[in-house]
Design an enzyme around this catalytic site. Structure first.
Site, PDB file in Angstrom:
ATOM      1  N   GLN A 158       0.626  -1.463  -0.375  1.00 14.18           N
ATOM      2  CA  GLN A 158      -0.237  -0.557   0.263  1.00 14.18           C
ATOM      3  C   GLN A 158       1.109   1.206   0.239  1.00 14.18           C
ATOM      4  OE1 GLN A 158      -3.749   0.399  -0.106  1.00 14.18           O
ATOM      5  NE2 GLN A 158      -3.069   2.330  -0.353  1.00 14.18           N
ATOM      6  N   ASP A 177      13.339   8.796   3.753  1.00  9.76           N
ATOM      7  CA  ASP A 177      12.608   7.914   3.620  1.00  9.76           C
ATOM      8  C   ASP A 177      13.219   6.151   3.895  1.00  9.76           C
ATOM      9  OD1 ASP A 177      10.117   6.674   4.774  1.00  9.76           O
ATOM     10  OD2 ASP A 177       9.081   6.682   2.766  1.00  9.76           O
ATOM     11  N   VAL A 230       0.690  -0.534  -4.623  1.00  8.36           N
ATOM     12  CA  VAL A 230       1.651  -1.189  -5.584  1.00  8.36           C
ATOM     13  C   VAL A 230       0.989  -2.385  -6.235  1.00  8.36           C
ATOM     14  CG1 VAL A 230       4.129  -1.775  -6.118  1.00  8.36           C
ATOM     15  CG2 VAL A 230       3.270  -0.060  -4.503  1.00  8.36           C
TER      16      VAL A 230
HETATM   17  N1  LIG Z   1       9.070  -3.150  -8.181  1.00  8.07           N
HETATM   18  C1  LIG Z   1       9.030  -3.440  -7.312  1.00  8.07           C
HETATM   19  N2  LIG Z   1       8.675  -4.568  -6.384  1.00  8.07           N
HETATM   20  C2  LIG Z   1       7.996  -5.362  -5.754  1.00  8.07           C
HETATM   21  N3  LIG Z   1       7.494  -4.977  -4.297  1.00  8.07           N
HETATM   22  C3  LIG Z   1       7.431  -3.206  -5.277  1.00  8.07           C
HETATM   23  C4  LIG Z   1       8.408  -2.813  -6.052  1.00  8.07           C
HETATM   24  N4  LIG Z   1       8.015  -1.448  -5.371  1.00  8.07           N
HETATM   25  C5  LIG Z   1       7.595  -1.622  -4.270  1.00  8.07           C
HETATM   26  N5  LIG Z   1       6.805  -2.825  -3.812  1.00  8.07           N
HETATM   27  C6  LIG Z   1       5.843  -3.569  -2.862  1.00  8.07           C
HETATM   28  O1  LIG Z   1       5.121  -2.000  -2.393  1.00  8.07           O
HETATM   29  C7  LIG Z   1       5.525  -1.217  -0.879  1.00  8.07           C
HETATM   30  C8  LIG Z   1       5.405   0.348  -1.360  1.00  8.07           C
HETATM   31  O2  LIG Z   1       5.848   0.702  -2.424  1.00  8.07           O
HETATM   32  P1  LIG Z   1       6.715   2.406  -1.854  1.00  8.07           P
HETATM   33  O3  LIG Z   1       7.508   2.136  -0.770  1.00  8.07           O
HETATM   34  O4  LIG Z   1       7.475   2.521  -3.059  1.00  8.07           O
HETATM   35  O5  LIG Z   1       5.955   2.676  -2.061  1.00  8.07           O
HETATM   36  P2  LIG Z   1       4.312   4.220  -1.748  1.00  8.07           P
HETATM   37  O6  LIG Z   1       3.268   4.477  -2.239  1.00  8.07           O
HETATM   38  O7  LIG Z   1       6.205   5.034  -1.088  1.00  8.07           O
HETATM   39  O8  LIG Z   1       4.598   3.790   0.021  1.00  8.07           O
HETATM   40  P3  LIG Z   1       4.808   4.789   1.341  1.00  8.07           P
HETATM   41  O9  LIG Z   1       3.461   5.838   1.440  1.00  8.07           O
HETATM   42  O10 LIG Z   1       4.747   3.530   2.627  1.00  8.07           O
HETATM   43  O11 LIG Z   1       6.411   5.617   1.408  1.00  8.07           O
HETATM   44  C9  LIG Z   1       6.540  -1.953  -0.890  1.00  8.07           C
HETATM   45  O12 LIG Z   1       7.244  -2.355   0.836  1.00  8.07           O
HETATM   46  C10 LIG Z   1       7.193  -3.295  -1.784  1.00  8.07           C
HETATM   47  O13 LIG Z   1       6.646  -4.443  -0.672  1.00  8.07           O
END
Ligand SMILES: Nc1ncnc2c1ncn2[C@@H]1O[C@H](COP(=O)(O)OP(=O)(O)OP(=O)(O)O)[C@@H](O)[C@H]1O
Length: 669
Positions: free
Chosen positions: A66, A204, A72
């Site tokens: 999330q 982060d 994601v």
């Molecule tokens: N390239 C990827 N391959 C597999 N899983 C991924 C990938 N990118 C992200 N994820 C999964 O999705 C999760 C959330 O991704 P990400 O941290 O980039 O999103 P976010 O919107 O920035 O989240 P946050 O609000 O927590 O910072 C990650 O912890 C991971 O489990």
């Protein structure tokens, strides 16, 4: 491209101009030149420059995590059948605002190119079906249900990573050896050193943002809070990090990974905030849960000082100038050694202590951390991270927890009379009263003992403990198919092991990072200058110290046990006497006697959904009443309310520009 379209229409389209025009992803080859190329042809319904259309090119599969502005997903690129991760950015059609964190992340990712940093493959978009532009898969549903406002989606297409570190640490079938942790740390430090040298702070760092692919290659992800910093990249002029010359918002970094200077409201912080995150991640690899779980921003300060001790003026001179300086009036002694001494020897503890140095100017930099002796001593970092190829993302954590609880409820075989059995411990445990606000996992000493037998930490467990572990691949009782994990004293043969100093080391870590401000301390020992100014906890040749009582430098002996760390290490000319610490027991249950087994158990209970913004603590073993009656708690309350007032002021003047996603663009660059 389409000369017949009216100007007004073209104007709206260019709002989402993100990169090169890239409608047809098929890569072709020119036989004459041998060069590959992509033919650019705009489809009639493809209206966003720089983006491929989602429908017909990609398929959305399971949810991986999330995000702040959307989910994601795992997905497939239909033409190549390549697995991808798709970070969905939802834009409300009415407001038509593209989230600034997403914009920031896209811009920054396009500038970065390193094997340990996630790559942005491309951006794709999906329009709501009401527009004449075509139909999107996700939005069809919106239209039919007619409840939610129409949204259009953008997807950041990223290479699919089989796991993230948060998922790995919570996966009972994954067992990280110390050599694997060292390997991960080196890869993480490489990625951070790279981004710092590119003049970005990540802001982060946490386990959920550290991804690992099926080849064991770590990729740093989630640049939504990253920003360009001012000034020169880390160098000798700026010990403790780079970027100190400017004011930034201090409301950054997920709270549990937030550096003490941020907690105290410092706005002139540096890249050292990322190194603090690295320290938290490193320690989390042992305890399998975030190590500093503050319940509020103020509490975060208390939790930090409980672990590392309240800093004296000498420890962190500039702390008293920060808005939240009241926090430094607390009197915690610190318990880093008690908490991590069972996982790490003195060198390992020293590495952790220097990543988690309270004063950012005493903290290691990424480039100096790579040269710490921790990486040169046994067990050496593994040359390649070999984890079982099982998907482990933060979204799986809930499932692991359920598996664990299910396994806990199974009965253990009866043991001969007089012996303490797992089942006895468990049954005793279940009779203990539950602490308020906590989940069903046992809390009392006996329960913790029971939990300890189910430890994830087989690499640090005693052999007897390991035999009863249900989660350990070594255990005959294991309910899971697991890759064979190594015994405690297992050591990979040297050909598979990597040493940073090996000239022909098989890995890419071979000391190729530039030497930074503090790096000289971690270079080869023969570089360390001799004499009184050189006493250095890493210099094997010059393991001397300044003897205050005799006012001389003792070059031959090691310092006495109670010799203050900063005297040996930071203060190179004059040994400043350490302030005697007040021995009043703080309101800190961690200072109460705990057995080893209790500590293990506390550390093994993954009760939170994942490591994103904390809402409640992992363990809550005391009632409100108990807390209030503890010695020192009234005093802490006063400090706390003063701190709260201070922090309220900070927050009012600077309304979470980064955390809420309503940041202004000026803060970007
Ligand atoms: N390239 C990827 N391959 C597999 N899983 C991924 C990938 N990118 C992200 N994820 C999964 O999705 C999760 C959330 O991704 P990400 O941290 O980039 O999103 P976010 O919107 O920035 O989240 P946050 O609000 O927590 O910072 C990650 O912890 C991971 O489990």
């Amino acid at each position: 491209m389409d000369g017949t379209r009216p100007d007004a229409e073209r104007k709206t389209e260019s709002k989402y101009k993100i990169g090169k025009v890239k409608q047809i992803p098929t890569v072709q080859k020119d036989f004459k030149s041998g060069l590959t190329y992509i033919e650019l042809k705009a489809g009639a319904d493809e209206k966003v420059y720089g983006c491929t259309k989602f429908a017909g090119h990609y398929r959305e599969e399971k949810k991986l995590g999330q995000g702040t502005f959307g989910e994601v997903y795992k997905g497939v690129h239909l033409e190549t059948q390549r697995q991808v991760a798709m970070k969905k950015i939802i834009v409300n059609v009415e407001k038509d605002l593209f989230p600034i964190t997403a914009q920031r992340e896209i811009t920054i990712l396009r500038r970065l190119d390193h094997k340990n940093v996630i790559k942005l493959i491309e951006m794709v978009y999906d329009y709501p079906p009401t527009t004449k532009h075509g139909s999107g898969t996700n939005v069809e549903h919106q239209q039919t249900s007619g409840k939610t406002p129409l949204t259009k989606s953008f997807y950041m297409i990223l290479p699919y990573m089989v796991s993230d570190l948060s998922g790995i640490l919570h996966n009972p079938r994954m067992n990280l050896q110390l050599s694997d942790i060292k390997n991960l740390m080196l890869q993480l430090l490489e990625s951070i050193n790279y981004i710092h040298c590119q003049k970005f702070m990540h802001r982060d760092i946490k386990t959920a943002n550290i991804l690992v692919d099926h080849n064991g290659v770590l990729k740093l992800a989630d640049f939504g809070l990253a920003r360009l910093y001012y000034g020169s990249p880390p160098n000798l002029k700026y010990p403790g990090g780079a970027g100190a010359g400017a004011k930034y918002t201090s409301v950054v970094v997920t709270r549990w990974y937030r550096a003490p200077e941020l907690v105290l409201g410092d706005k002139f912080y540096t890249t050292a905030v990322d190194i603090w995150g690295v320290g938290c991640v490193f320690a989390e690899c042992f305890e399998k849960k975030p190590i500093l779980q503050g319940t509020t921003d103020i509490d975060q300060g208390h939790v930090i000082f409980k672990l590392l001790g309240t800093p004296s003026k000498e420890d962190w001179p500039s702390a008293e100038l920060l808005p939240g300086a009241e926090l430094t009036k607390s009197k915690y002694l610190g318990n880093l050694k008690e908490r991590f001494g069972s996982f790490l020897d003195e060198t390992g503890l020293d590495f952790l202590r220097n990543l988690l140095a309270l004063d950012p100017y005493k903290r290691l930099t990424a480039m100096s951390a790579v040269h710490h002796p921790f990486f040169k001593q046994e067990p050496l970092p593994s040359a390649k991270l070999n984890l079982p190829c099982e998907e482990s993302h933060e979204a799986d954590i809930k499932r692991y927890k359920e598996e664990m609880q299910q396994a806990m409820s199974q009965k253990a075989p009866t043991a001969p009379r007089g012996h303490v059995t797992e089942s006895k411990i468990s049954s005793a445990a279940t009779q203990m009263p539950k602490a308020p606000g906590h989940n069903n996992f046992p809390k009392g000493p006996a329960q913790k003992a029971a939990a300890a037998t189910n430890s994830y930490r087989s690499n640090t467990m005693a052999p007897a403990q390991r035999q009863v572990s249900r989660y350990n691949g070594n255990s005959g009782n294991s309910g899971f198919t697991s890759k064979a994990s190594y015994s405690n004293n297992y050591r990979q043969s040297d050909q598979y092991r990597f040493h940073p100093d090996d000239a022909g080391a098989p890995s890419s870590f071979a000391a190729r990072l530039p030497k930074g401000p503090q790096s000289s301390r971690f270079q080869r020992t023969d570089n360390i200058p001799t004499g009184p100014a050189a006493y250095n906890s890493y210099g094997q040749k010059d393991a001397g110290y300044y003897d205050r009582s005799k006012q001389t430098f003792n070059a031959t002996e090691t310092p006495p046990r109670n010799y203050a760390r900063h005297e040996q290490f930071h203060d190179r000319s004059v040994a400043i006497p350490r302030q005697p610490r007040n021995d009043t027991k703080p309101s800190n249950y961690e200072t109460q006697p705990q057995t080893q087994i209790q500590k293990q158990a506390t550390s093994q209970v993954p009760t939170h959904r994942n490591s994103r913004l904390p809402t409640e603590p992992y363990t809550h073993t005391r009632t409100q009443e108990q807390v209030q009656n503890e010695p020192g708690s009234q005093e802490m309350k006063q400090t706390s309310s003063q701190n709260q007032q201070n922090m309220r002021k900070i927050n009012e003047t600077e309304k979470d520009k980064d955390g809420s996603g309503t940041r202004d663009l000026a803060d970007l660059y």
